[in-house]
Scaffold this active site. Structure first.
Site, short mmCIF file in Angstrom:
data_model
loop_
_atom_site.label_atom_id
_atom_site.label_comp_id
_atom_site.label_asym_id
_atom_site.label_seq_id
_atom_site.Cartn_x
_atom_site.Cartn_y
_atom_site.Cartn_z
N MET A 1 -65.94 -4.03 -38.81
CA MET A 1 -64.76 -3.41 -39.42
C MET A 1 -63.61 -4.41 -39.53
SD MET A 1 -64.86 0.28 -37.48
CE MET A 1 -63.40 0.90 -38.34
N HIS A 2 -62.60 -4.02 -40.31
CA HIS A 2 -61.28 -4.66 -40.34
C HIS A 2 -61.23 -6.04 -41.00
CE1 HIS A 2 -60.53 -1.50 -37.47
NE2 HIS A 2 -61.19 -2.11 -36.51
N ASP B 1 -68.92 -0.12 -38.56
CA ASP B 1 -69.98 -0.20 -37.55
C ASP B 1 -69.85 0.83 -36.44
OD1 ASP B 1 -67.77 -1.44 -36.40
OD2 ASP B 1 -68.83 -3.27 -35.83
#
Length: 494
Positions: free
Chosen positions: A81-82, A240
């Site tokens: 992520m991110h 995830d």
């Protein structure tokens, strides 16, 4: 027999998991990535390497499973992520991707709070500004690499770069989008207020979809690269952690998930948005349509043990080390490990925090050091579980543990004791990729709902019950006292 494919583009590797319509895993293949830290606090990867790894893993799993590609009906995507992937308007990668554990954007987090207002930011997104999130990274590029920023045409998350390579479509899932700090938590879509305040064009962002929704179809070019059949559906999938939660069946509010991977995550589904005070824990949409989740994230969980094994104990058998740790008394005779090797995210939101062994004496041996790492990570997980409880979530009926660190029975027992919760283990260690495959299966009608998919396929068994919770309370209190005591040191050496 029909099949679906789950693809997980994590920090360390790209994994392809093949699942049949009964929920049986028939094959898994994984291809590793390299990772760059060119400066302190930086963490980067080359998106082209992800695509090469995905194509390699998909071809391998199809070949090794002896599956006819015509029998694969859908693909589900998940991944780290991110991360910030920047493309030009014509699809060229403009710079290496900035990852979830990149900590360079502290000044931009402060700028977001100042421009939007801290309370307003939390009200809109459910979160405070953390360096790990996507939006502060984008602002860092604007401030520090203006020539790159001037050429931006598209902003993608890592798994959505893979989606674009597979389908030619720009799209993302709502759970992953929540981790950008640009999503309105309540509406489950991009926040026009935030985009206006930060002067970020809406056209740069992909459309958002619920986890099982179809977002595009495999192109002929992608089929040539991967061995898949052109025209099969690619569903939104999930970041995830939400995909991991689906993979272990944490899709109803009374079942929480604990992931003991490189990072450590305590994940709690909820039927409506919950927000921690001042955004101190994360609040995002779930991959389950119409649900949300809260989670606390520590940056170095099993990553702390991996560092310890790599740096401190060369050529020593891991099981022997854990056996030594099991013979050490609770609390390690006053030795405490702080697992802030890459800074910390929740509850401290401090990229400058550092790891430490505190309380060493000549009496301490290798077993004490090993056990203190296990206990320190468990204390960090308790920090995060308490954040979720403080936000108004009741304790779970079951906490399901997964991830590489969950293989250790000793560590599982320590976590059960320090969190004072009963742990259950799941039948597969392929949580995120498995969850992505389940979302793909729902997307093409294998199951009528995510809950039904998990009920039909996820199997658990009770593993560790609290045995020494009260004894560990003093250990946890000692752990909690150390971070505030060391903050002046962190600032002095940063």
């Amino acid at each position: 027999m029909r099949f679906v494919l789950g693809i997980d583009t994590s920090t360390t590797a790209s994994k392809a998991l093949l699942l049949d319509e009964t929920g049986r895993i028939v094959g898994v293949a994984s291809t590793e990535h390299t990772h760059s830290r060119p400066h302190p606090l930086w963490s980067e990867q080359d998106p082209a390497e992800w695509w090469t790894a995905v194509a390699t893993s998909v071809r391998r799993v199809l070949s090794e499973s002896n599956i006819d590609p015509l029998s694969v009906h859908a693909v589900g995507l998940t991944g780290q992520m991110h991360g910030l992937v920047l493309l030009s308007a014509d699809g060229r990668v403009l710079r290496p991707a900035m990852l979830w554990n990149d900590g360079r954007s502290s000044a931009q987090c402060d700028a977001m709070r100042a421009r939007i207002g801290h309370d307003r930011l939390v009200d809109l997104t459910g979160n405070d500004a953390f360096t790990g999130f996507t939006a502060p990274k984008l602002l860092w590029v604007r401030d520090c690499e203006p020539d790159v920023y001037a050429r931006v045409g598209h902003i993608l998350l890592p798994k959505d770069y893979i989606r674009w390579r597979l389908t030619g479509e720009f799209a993302t899932d709502k759970a992953g989008a929540g981790g950008t700090l640009l999503l309105n938590l309540t509406t489950r879509d991009w926040s026009d207020d935030l985009l206006h305040a930060l002067d970020i064009p809406r056209a740069w962002l992909p459309n958002t979809f619920e986890g099982p929704e179809v977002t595009g179809y495999v192109t002929a070019s992608a089929a040539d690269s991967t061995g898949l059949r052109a025209g099969i559906a690619v569903v939104a999938g999930a970041g995830d952690q939400a995909a991991q939660a689906v993979g272990v069946g944490a899709v109803v509010p009374d079942v929480w998930a604990l992931t003991l991977g490189t990072s450590g995550v305590v994940f709690a589904p909820c039927a409506q948005p919950h927000v921690a005070q001042r955004g101190s824990a994360h609040a995002f949409p779930h991959a389950v349509p119409g649900q949300w989740h809260m989670m606390g994230v520590m940056l170095s969980a099993a990553g702390s043990l991996a560092w310890y094994l790599d740096m401190m104990t060369a050529n020593v058998d891991v099981e022997a080390l854990l056996d030594e740790a099991a013979r050490v008394s609770i609390g390690c005779e006053g030795l405490t490990f702080l697992p802030y090797l890459t800074g910390e995210r929740t509850p401290h939101a401090d990229p400058l925090a550092r790891g430490a062994f505190v309380g060493l004496t000549a009496r301490h041996g290798r077993g004490h050091l090993t056990r203190s790492v296990l206990e320190g990570v468990a204390c960090g997980l308790r920090d995060n579980a308490q954040l979720l409880r403080a936000a108004g979530l009741p304790p779970p009926l079951q906490l399901r543990i997964s991830g590489g660190g969950a293989r250790s029975a000793l560590w599982r027992q320590i976590i059960a004791d320090i969190l004072d919760l009963e742990l259950a283990v799941v039948q597969t260690e392929e949580g995120a990729a498995f969850g992505a495959a389940l979302l793909a299966g729902m997307g093409v009608g294998f199951w009528p709902s995510v809950e039904q998919a998990c009920g039909d396929t996820v199997r658990t068994k009770t593993d560790a019950k609290p045995q020494a919770a009260s004894t560990y309370d003093a250990v946890y209190d000692r752990f909690r006292s150390l971070y505030p005591a060391l903050v002046p040191y962190y600032r002095a050496v940063s």
